[in-house]
Design a protein around this motif. Sequence first.
Motif, PDB file in Angstrom:
ATOM      1  N   ASP A 110       2.103   4.342   3.217  1.00 55.96           N
ATOM      2  CA  ASP A 110       0.467   4.550   3.384  1.00 55.96           C
ATOM      3  C   ASP A 110       0.354   5.331   4.617  1.00 55.96           C
ATOM      4  OD1 ASP A 110       0.121   2.537   5.517  1.00 55.96           O
ATOM      5  OD2 ASP A 110      -1.645   2.157   3.976  1.00 55.96           O
ATOM      6  N   ASN A 159       3.656  -0.426   6.093  1.00 57.03           N
ATOM      7  CA  ASN A 159       3.259  -0.564   4.900  1.00 57.03           C
ATOM      8  C   ASN A 159       3.898   1.381   4.808  1.00 57.03           C
ATOM      9  OD1 ASN A 159       1.588  -2.473   3.386  1.00 57.03           O
ATOM     10  ND2 ASN A 159       0.720  -1.934   4.800  1.00 57.03           N
ATOM     11  N   SER A 174      -1.715   4.690  -5.136  1.00 61.72           N
ATOM     12  CA  SER A 174      -0.895   4.380  -6.174  1.00 61.72           C
ATOM     13  C   SER A 174      -0.264   4.875  -7.449  1.00 61.72           C
ATOM     14  CB  SER A 174      -0.334   2.578  -5.910  1.00 61.72           C
ATOM     15  OG  SER A 174      -0.006   2.454  -4.219  1.00 61.72           O
ATOM     16  N   TYR A 183       0.884  -1.193   0.215  1.00 61.82           N
ATOM     17  CA  TYR A 183       0.249   0.057  -0.067  1.00 61.82           C
ATOM     18  C   TYR A 183       0.918   1.058   0.057  1.00 61.82           C
ATOM     19  CZ  TYR A 183      -3.237  -4.042   1.337  1.00 61.82           C
ATOM     20  OH  TYR A 183      -3.987  -4.775   1.506  1.00 61.82           O
ATOM     21  N   ALA A 205      -6.046   0.373  -3.191  1.00 60.49           N
ATOM     22  CA  ALA A 205      -4.857   0.445  -3.353  1.00 60.49           C
ATOM     23  C   ALA A 205      -4.202   0.497  -4.097  1.00 60.49           C
ATOM     24  CB  ALA A 205      -4.226  -1.116  -2.637  1.00 60.49           C
ATOM     25  N   PRO A 221      -4.229  -6.301  -6.483  1.00 59.53           N
ATOM     26  CA  PRO A 221      -4.517  -5.551  -5.726  1.00 59.53           C
ATOM     27  C   PRO A 221      -5.810  -6.691  -4.980  1.00 59.53           C
ATOM     28  CG  PRO A 221      -5.551  -3.642  -7.341  1.00 59.53           C
ATOM     29  CD  PRO A 221      -4.952  -4.999  -7.752  1.00 59.53           C
TER      30      PRO A 221
END
Length: 399
Positions: free
Chosen positions: A306, A304, A264, A226, A260, A255
């Motif tokens: 994120d 992650n 990105s 992520y 996600a 994904p």
Amino acid sequence: MRFQWKEGNQAELLINGSQYFPHVFEAIRSARREILIETFIIFDDEVGQALKDALLEAAARQVRIEVTVDGYGTADLSSEYIEELADAGVHMHVYDPKPRLFGVRTNLFRRLHRKIVVVDGEVAYISGINFGWDHLPDKYLMGKQDYGVCVRGPVVEDIRRAARALLMEHQAVQGLPTTLVGTPPVGQAVMRLAIRDNHLHRTDIEDHYLQAIRTAKSRLLIANAYFFPSYRIWRELRNASRRGVEVTLILQGRPDMPWARMFSSSLYSYLLKDGIRIYEYKEHPLHGKIAIADEEWATVGSSNLDPLSLSLNLEANLFIRDASLNREIYDHLIGLIESSCHRITPEAANKGRWWRAPLMFVSYHFLRHSPISVGWRPGHAPRLETLTSKERVSKDEPQ
């Protein structure tokens, strides 16, 4: 609790649940004194049953066992599952259990996302792997590609200290020794544990990433499930590429959660402009949180890149200086690129960008700032609840 670099360690890379689960279960079956486990998810499936069986065997030998799961992430464990472990003497704890509101889980933020196993204070595991079928890509199409490490040496004591501290902070246990055994040097790897919490270690994992990116001289290779990084990480990745470092990202192409890839991909055009190579892994959902820099540095863990991991969740990553492990990870990820990844081109990244760009801009800045406002809310104070043989993660609790 800020950990230091420790020399004299040994690390073994474990790829996917097919390597990770047998390794962990064997360590549990060999335990003599103590097992500490933290995980986001335990499913009551073939993997969860295998974990339970190994824990029951250890409990029959009078091994002390503390298992902590997350109240949001953990699936619906049956009363039989909980009671069988509790009746055998296994102590099970739920991090931040809360009832559902109209069937919806309300405790989305500040999750226990760490994946830690420590056995006898002698061997430890750090990973992004939960205990469930969906970490078996060799068996299931939607099984996730993921990574962990088995470590021995002085760093194990730090990993145990982190797991113990969570239990002691919430007064979930008594009589858990500060130090279990000595951990003499066993190898050449230098390691440092970094945790992320919402108190004293808000940016520890991010800071380690930033240091590696800023000092990289030849290559950076990041595989992350992520990927929606902070401004600082985004800026330093672009700066690294501009000064000649080969920066390569492996991100989700199949994904498990559609959003996600959407988040990105909103950054692809900007990253590609600075020469960063982007590949999407297509064979299975990518759940890994692994990276290398140059020929020595590596990290494996639960974080992650994120907003949830970098700003809200409880996370744990190992940072490792070991040329042989670095090379093993590099060879594996390059093999993944060659066999199962699709390279993103500027043309593909810019497709439809004329209408997506304003939405991307607003979404990125909103999501990057939203964890700050969530973190200011005083009403949400996570707690740890210990389950007894008569309690369970019930249908009116978060699953």
